[in-house]
Design an enzyme around this catalytic site. Structure first.
Site, mmCIF file in Angstrom:
data_model
loop_
_atom_site.group_PDB
_atom_site.id
_atom_site.type_symbol
_atom_site.label_atom_id
_atom_site.label_comp_id
_atom_site.label_asym_id
_atom_site.label_seq_id
_atom_site.Cartn_x
_atom_site.Cartn_y
_atom_site.Cartn_z
ATOM 1 N N THR A 21 0.880 -1.316 -0.113
ATOM 2 C CA THR A 21 0.345 0.367 -0.086
ATOM 3 C C THR A 21 1.036 1.325 0.280
ATOM 4 O O THR A 21 1.752 1.258 0.418
ATOM 5 C CB THR A 21 -1.195 0.123 0.677
ATOM 6 O OG1 THR A 21 0.313 0.265 2.303
ATOM 7 C CG2 THR A 21 -2.096 -1.560 1.616
ATOM 8 N N GLY A 22 0.267 2.096 -0.040
ATOM 9 C CA GLY A 22 1.381 3.594 -0.118
ATOM 10 C C GLY A 22 2.430 4.167 -1.361
ATOM 11 O O GLY A 22 3.449 4.055 -0.758
ATOM 12 N N ILE A 29 8.861 5.248 -0.169
ATOM 13 C CA ILE A 29 9.256 4.120 0.018
ATOM 14 C C ILE A 29 8.806 3.383 -0.074
ATOM 15 O O ILE A 29 8.924 1.940 -0.454
ATOM 16 C CB ILE A 29 8.863 4.307 1.819
ATOM 17 C CG1 ILE A 29 10.196 5.688 2.114
ATOM 18 C CG2 ILE A 29 9.311 3.439 2.494
ATOM 19 C CD1 ILE A 29 9.981 5.812 3.674
ATOM 20 N N GLY A 30 7.765 3.521 -0.908
ATOM 21 C CA GLY A 30 7.211 2.710 -1.244
ATOM 22 C C GLY A 30 6.680 1.458 -1.744
ATOM 23 O O GLY A 30 7.464 0.260 -2.696
ATOM 24 N N SER A 168 5.608 4.974 12.658
ATOM 25 C CA SER A 168 7.111 5.866 13.214
ATOM 26 C C SER A 168 6.746 6.667 14.382
ATOM 27 O O SER A 168 5.992 6.211 15.191
ATOM 28 C CB SER A 168 6.509 7.634 11.752
ATOM 29 O OG SER A 168 7.409 8.527 12.350
ATOM 30 N N TYR A 177 -1.213 11.741 13.351
ATOM 31 C CA TYR A 177 -0.087 10.893 12.673
ATOM 32 C C TYR A 177 0.845 10.022 14.016
ATOM 33 O O TYR A 177 0.584 8.056 13.965
ATOM 34 C CB TYR A 177 0.551 11.708 11.999
ATOM 35 C CG TYR A 177 2.367 11.036 11.212
ATOM 36 C CD1 TYR A 177 1.574 10.585 9.819
ATOM 37 C CD2 TYR A 177 3.439 11.249 11.757
ATOM 38 C CE1 TYR A 177 2.654 9.756 9.186
ATOM 39 C CE2 TYR A 177 4.019 10.153 10.630
ATOM 40 C CZ TYR A 177 3.710 9.415 10.141
ATOM 41 O OH TYR A 177 4.745 8.522 8.933
#
Length: 266
Positions: A21-22, A29-30, A168, A177
């Site tokens: 995903t992403g 990064i994905g 994170s 986040y």
């Protein structure tokens, strides 16, 4: 007259399927993980959501999904690029349906690298932003993991399934986040135990400070000063660890939160 039987052509080996995903930006990064897994012999389905990138300061990258898919195909992977709004609770099931239909088999590895990430603190976060972060980073991750667990069929006594989630350690000035990523950690680590009977391992990776276009010059310099190796992280750094965790050699690592950050100071 005798004839010599010709050997049958060797069957084309099947490639396992990874769902990542992403993967909305070529420098993200994905995308780095997708490239690494494709090079390691995986077919790759990936999701992206253009309206999110459009909202962010870096903006949407026109044609990124098609370009990434082409790169993966050139590495030998069958690919499926799937646009998905992960604020929709029905999206995870649809993503798995499409990945299976287009790639012709079940998903073996689930890599969660999507994120809603808008900086705000305790006093200025809105309820709408808070709910959106938890919908994408926590709820969607749980629903994707649940869908994976309901569909996965491994061989008894083997650890062939993989879940890897990117997290994170941001907290200060990053309330929604950081809090939603903290929930993601717990969900993923629970999967390491609750899905163990299926032959699935589940780990969390903290990639540390990887500049994919969001860092200011001052922040970039500060991170480099605080990292023993004297450089920023790259998507490739994260991808190598995810690749290992998804490999047969990585099966003994389970239920862990791993930092891949070059020793960066907190």
């Amino acid at each position: 007259m005798t004839t010599t039987a010709q050997p049958s052509p060797a069957p084309i080996p099947s490639r396992p399927i990874a769902l990542i995903t992403g993967v909305g930006r070529s420098i993200g990064i994905g995308a780095g993980i997708a490239r690494r897994l494709a090079a390691s012999g995986w077919d790759v389905a990936f999701t992206y959501w253009t309206p999110y990138d459009r909202r962010m300061e870096w903006g949407a990258e026109p044609g990124a999904a098609a370009s990434i898919a082409q790169e993966l195909a050139e590495a030998g992977a069958r690919t499926a690029a799937i646009e998905a709004d992960l604020t929709d609770p029905d999206a995870p099931a649809r993503v798995f349906d499409e990945a299976e239909q287009r790639l012709g088999g079940p998903v073996t590895a689930l890599v969660l690298s999507h994120a809603e990430s808008v900086d705000s603190g305790l006093l200025d976060t809105t309820v709408e932003a808070f709910d959106r972060h938890f919908a994408v980073n926590s709820r969607a991750s749980w629903l994707l993991i649940r869908e994976y667990g309901l569909r996965f069929r491994g061989e008894p006594g083997t650890a062939t399934g993989r879940i890897v989630a990117l997290t994170s350690d941001h907290t200060v000035g990053n309330l929604p986040y950081g809090a939603s990523k903290g929930a993601l950690d717990r969900i993923t680590l629970a999967a390491a135990h609750e899905l163990a009977h299926l032959g699935v391992t589940a780990n969390v990776v903290n990639p540390g400070p990887v500049d994919t276009g969001w860092m200011s010059d001052d922040l970039r310099e500060a991170v480099v000063r605080g990292t023993p190796l004297g450089r920023l992280g790259t998507p490739r750094d994260t991808a190598h660890l995810v690749d290992f965790l998804c490999s047969p050699e990585g099966q003994w690592i389970n239920g862990q939160l791993l930092k891949s950050n070059g020793g960066a100071a907190a």
